[in-house]
Design a protein around this motif. Structure first.
Motif, short mmCIF file in Angstrom:
data_model
loop_
_atom_site.label_atom_id
_atom_site.label_comp_id
_atom_site.label_asym_id
_atom_site.label_seq_id
_atom_site.Cartn_x
_atom_site.Cartn_y
_atom_site.Cartn_z
N GLU A 1 31.43 -38.82 -57.14
CA GLU A 1 31.53 -38.97 -55.69
C GLU A 1 31.63 -37.60 -55.00
O GLU A 1 30.94 -37.34 -54.00
CB GLU A 1 32.76 -39.81 -55.32
CG GLU A 1 32.79 -41.20 -55.92
CD GLU A 1 31.92 -42.17 -55.13
OE1 GLU A 1 31.39 -41.78 -54.07
OE2 GLU A 1 31.76 -43.30 -55.60
N HIS B 1 36.03 -40.75 -49.21
CA HIS B 1 35.00 -40.76 -48.16
C HIS B 1 35.57 -41.23 -46.83
O HIS B 1 34.97 -42.02 -46.11
CB HIS B 1 33.81 -41.61 -48.58
CG HIS B 1 33.03 -41.05 -49.73
ND1 HIS B 1 32.60 -39.74 -49.78
CD2 HIS B 1 32.64 -41.62 -50.89
CE1 HIS B 1 31.97 -39.52 -50.92
NE2 HIS B 1 31.99 -40.64 -51.61
N PRO C 1 35.80 -35.20 -49.50
CA PRO C 1 35.60 -36.59 -49.93
C PRO C 1 36.83 -37.27 -50.50
O PRO C 1 36.90 -38.50 -50.51
CB PRO C 1 34.48 -36.49 -50.97
CG PRO C 1 34.52 -35.07 -51.44
CD PRO C 1 34.98 -34.25 -50.28
N PHE D 1 33.84 -27.13 -47.69
CA PHE D 1 33.95 -28.28 -48.59
C PHE D 1 35.21 -28.13 -49.42
O PHE D 1 35.52 -27.05 -49.91
CB PHE D 1 32.73 -28.36 -49.52
CG PHE D 1 32.77 -29.52 -50.48
CD1 PHE D 1 32.42 -30.79 -50.07
CD2 PHE D 1 33.15 -29.33 -51.80
CE1 PHE D 1 32.45 -31.86 -50.95
CE2 PHE D 1 33.19 -30.40 -52.69
CZ PHE D 1 32.83 -31.66 -52.26
N ARG E 1 25.04 -33.40 -50.65
CA ARG E 1 24.53 -33.72 -49.31
C ARG E 1 24.73 -32.56 -48.34
O ARG E 1 23.87 -32.27 -47.50
CB ARG E 1 25.22 -34.98 -48.78
CG ARG E 1 24.77 -36.26 -49.49
CD ARG E 1 25.27 -37.50 -48.80
NE ARG E 1 26.71 -37.68 -48.90
CZ ARG E 1 27.33 -38.34 -49.87
NH1 ARG E 1 26.62 -38.88 -50.87
NH2 ARG E 1 28.64 -38.48 -49.88
N LEU E 2 25.86 -31.86 -48.46
CA LEU E 2 26.07 -30.69 -47.62
C LEU E 2 25.09 -29.57 -47.99
O LEU E 2 24.55 -28.89 -47.11
CB LEU E 2 27.51 -30.18 -47.77
CG LEU E 2 28.62 -31.00 -47.11
CD1 LEU E 2 29.98 -30.39 -47.40
CD2 LEU E 2 28.41 -31.10 -45.61
N GLN F 1 32.89 -33.68 -40.82
CA GLN F 1 32.27 -34.84 -41.47
C GLN F 1 33.06 -35.18 -42.73
O GLN F 1 33.66 -34.30 -43.36
CB GLN F 1 30.82 -34.53 -41.86
CG GLN F 1 29.92 -34.12 -40.71
CD GLN F 1 29.57 -35.28 -39.80
OE1 GLN F 1 29.50 -36.43 -40.26
NE2 GLN F 1 29.32 -35.00 -38.53
N THR F 2 33.04 -36.45 -43.13
CA THR F 2 33.80 -36.85 -44.32
C THR F 2 33.30 -36.16 -45.59
O THR F 2 34.06 -35.96 -46.52
CB THR F 2 33.76 -38.37 -44.52
OG1 THR F 2 32.40 -38.82 -44.52
CG2 THR F 2 34.52 -39.08 -43.42
N ASP F 3 32.01 -35.78 -45.63
CA ASP F 3 31.49 -35.09 -46.82
C ASP F 3 32.20 -33.77 -47.06
O ASP F 3 32.17 -33.24 -48.17
CB ASP F 3 29.99 -34.84 -46.67
CG ASP F 3 29.15 -36.04 -47.08
OD1 ASP F 3 29.69 -36.95 -47.75
OD2 ASP F 3 27.95 -36.08 -46.72
N ALA G 1 28.84 -35.71 -52.53
CA ALA G 1 29.15 -35.24 -51.18
C ALA G 1 28.78 -33.77 -51.03
O ALA G 1 28.20 -33.35 -50.02
CB ALA G 1 30.63 -35.46 -50.88
N HIS G 2 29.10 -32.97 -52.04
CA HIS G 2 28.74 -31.56 -52.02
C HIS G 2 27.23 -31.38 -51.97
O HIS G 2 26.70 -30.55 -51.22
CB HIS G 2 29.31 -30.86 -53.26
CG HIS G 2 28.96 -29.41 -53.36
ND1 HIS G 2 27.86 -28.95 -54.04
CD2 HIS G 2 29.57 -28.30 -52.84
CE1 HIS G 2 27.80 -27.63 -53.96
NE2 HIS G 2 28.83 -27.22 -53.23
#
Length: 504
Positions: free
Chosen positions: A109, A87, A71, A32, A116-117, A66-68, A113-114
């Motif tokens: 944002e 994103h 971001p 990330f 979700r990972l 993945q975009t996550d 994203a972090h």
């Protein structure tokens, strides 16, 4: 979170190494980076654009990007401005001051994203950007300690001893942090050390005594290690004047303009045993080549003007007169046409620029960016035998049209939409010596690379079997072996609050 004392201290490499170590030991791990500034980017599986480093780190984790994982991406297109990608999608161009005031809106944002990972993986390894000690950037920070504070994340700080002054870098960075930020620092790492580590011990003891922070490990300098670069060309890769005879069968030159993007397209050429690939800025250093490749660009009209201003165009003309081959990728492909129109100022100021005129096509830049991973086959027997497999990714604004597209190079379908409509890509000149494609990474495909070498040398069947994908895997493991020796597995598991395996 891995933060560094400087840019290019080794943050990306350390995250890649730790990711590979954990992946090899059966830990579900993901990379990330909250905010990245880079002209090297990749297309994610969910159709967005992220920094190239996070795509490489995902490979080390055995994951699809993945975009996550990144971001916020900034792609500089002028000295003071950049395209802002959130994103995976471009939201517009901003000047540096404007973006600085916009950053607070992005903190939620990047934290989301972090999160979700985190929900999908046991470990998320976060990479910082630049240095946490850049005082002028501390306000509204989302890239270093500002992010670490927001998610309550422990931090490792790495420094590159090869630059010199490593203790000043580490101690000075630590002292410039606030008390709460200092409390999050769980260890220091020294990168790229050459020689006997015991000779460093007195310095390590001094640093630990002054800061109370342990030195977790000293990573040795690893010669000839290949991990794709995060951002712009390392100055060591630029060549002032190529040697007259390197022993390689194929001489390749890549002009490096100010906004060159995705120079990792050429890593496979730099590492190929039959190829001498030179990056040149000054055309006066050009000593001839079999192939010149015009790379991608984040400011196509501006970089095309740079080619004229620096004197590259006469060099290209002479190269073609002497029978050389010319290939353009993405922005370099657009430059080969008759005209580039940017009526809305998508990349810089609005206007039209005449192209180099070697392919009968014109390009119109628009606000919509094409982002897709593609695979397919060659359909032109000139560049490569029909049916030769090809794969890569597209990252470009605008569309090219014209008679030149009636002789395409490839037939492609989207990787993430196998039932999608097949598309053609690229163009070939009437004499078969000039070609262009929108497909980044196409040369990584072994069969296509062999065919391109044959095309340039005009010697069918003379290509060399070179497996770039295998080389990358070997490099990941070599790096992981070195770092696992420097930072022992029990210590790493302790830092990550993981249960140490009985085998350790």
């Amino acid at each position: 979170m891995v933060q560094g004392t400087t840019s290019d201290a080794g943050k990306s490499v350390l995250v890649t190494a730790l990711a590979r170590i954990l992946y090899r030991h059966g830990i579900s791990v993901a990379p990330f980076k909250p905010q990245n500034m880079a002209l090297n980017s990749a297309v994610s599986a969910d159709g967005g654009e992220i920094g190239r480093a996070q795509a490489v780190q995902a490979e080390a984790c055995g994951l699809t990007p993945q975009t996550d994982m990144n971001p916020v991406l900034l792609k500089p297109n002028s000295e003071l401005g950049a395209q802002v990608i959130v994103h995976g999608q471009a939201i517009g161009n901003m000047q540096a001051r404007e973006y600085h005031h916009f950053k607070p809106q992005l903190l939620d944002e990047v934290c989301a994203a972090h999160g979700r990972l985190q929900a999908r993986h046991q470990v998320v390894l976060v990479e910082g950007a630049g240095s946490p000690a850049e005082i002028n950037l501390r306000a509204n920070d989302i890239a270093n300690m500002g992010f670490a504070e927001a998610i309550d994340c422990p931090v490792i700080i790495i420094a590159d001893i090869d630059r010199g002054g490593v203790f000043a870098h580490l101690y000075g960075t630590y002292q410039l942090l606030s008390a709460t930020e200092q409390a999050r620092v769980q260890g220091f790492v020294i990168n790229r050390f050459r020689g006997d580590v015991s000779l460093l011990q007195s310095g390590l003891d001094w640093l630990e005594e002054r800061t109370g922070v342990p030195v977790l490990g000293v990573i040795p300098y690893l010669p000839d290690l290949h991990i794709e670069a995060e951002d712009s060309l390392n100055l060591r890769q630029l060549t002032d004047a190529p040697e007259a005879d390197t022993g390689a069968r194929l001489q390749v030159v890549v002009p490096v303009y100010p906004r060159t993007s995705n120079h990792t397209d050429f890593d496979v050429l730099r590492l190929h045993p039959q190829v001498d690939c030179q990056f040149l800025r000054d055309p006066a250093d050009f000593r001839g080549a079999d192939l010149i490749i015009l790379p991608g660009s984040k400011n196509v009209r501006g970089d095309l003007q740079w080619l004229h201003d620096q004197g590259w165009v006469p060099v290209l003309q002479r190269h073609l007169r002497f029978g050389g081959r010319l290939f353009g990728i993405c922005g370099g492909y657009q430059m080969l046409g008759q005209r580039i129109d940017d009526p809305d100022g998508v990349e810089a100021s609005a206007g039209t620029s005449p192209g180099l005129g070697w392919l009968d096509m014109a390009t119109r830049l628009t606000g919509t960016k094409t982002l897709r991973r593609m695979h397919g086959e060659a359909i032109s027997d000139t560049l490569a035998p029909a049916g030769t497999p090809v794969s890569g990714y597209e990252i470009h604004t605008g569309e090219s049209t014209g008679p030149a597209l009636d002789k395409p190079l490839f037939r492609l379908t989207p990787v993430d939409d196998p039932r999608g409509q097949a598309l053609t890509d690229g163009a070939l000149s009437a004499d078969g010596r000039i070609a262009g494609s929108y497909l980044h990474g196409c040369l990584d495909e072994p069969a296509l690379l062999q065919a391109v070498i044959d095309w340039v040398l005009d010697q069918p069947g003379q290509g060399h079997d070179f497996d770039y994908a295998r080389l990358k895997e070997v490099s990941f493991d070599r790096l992981a072996d070195a770092v696992e020796t420097a930072i022992t597995l029990p210590r790493l598991y302790q830092l990550l609050e993981l249960e140490t395996p009985s085998s350790c």
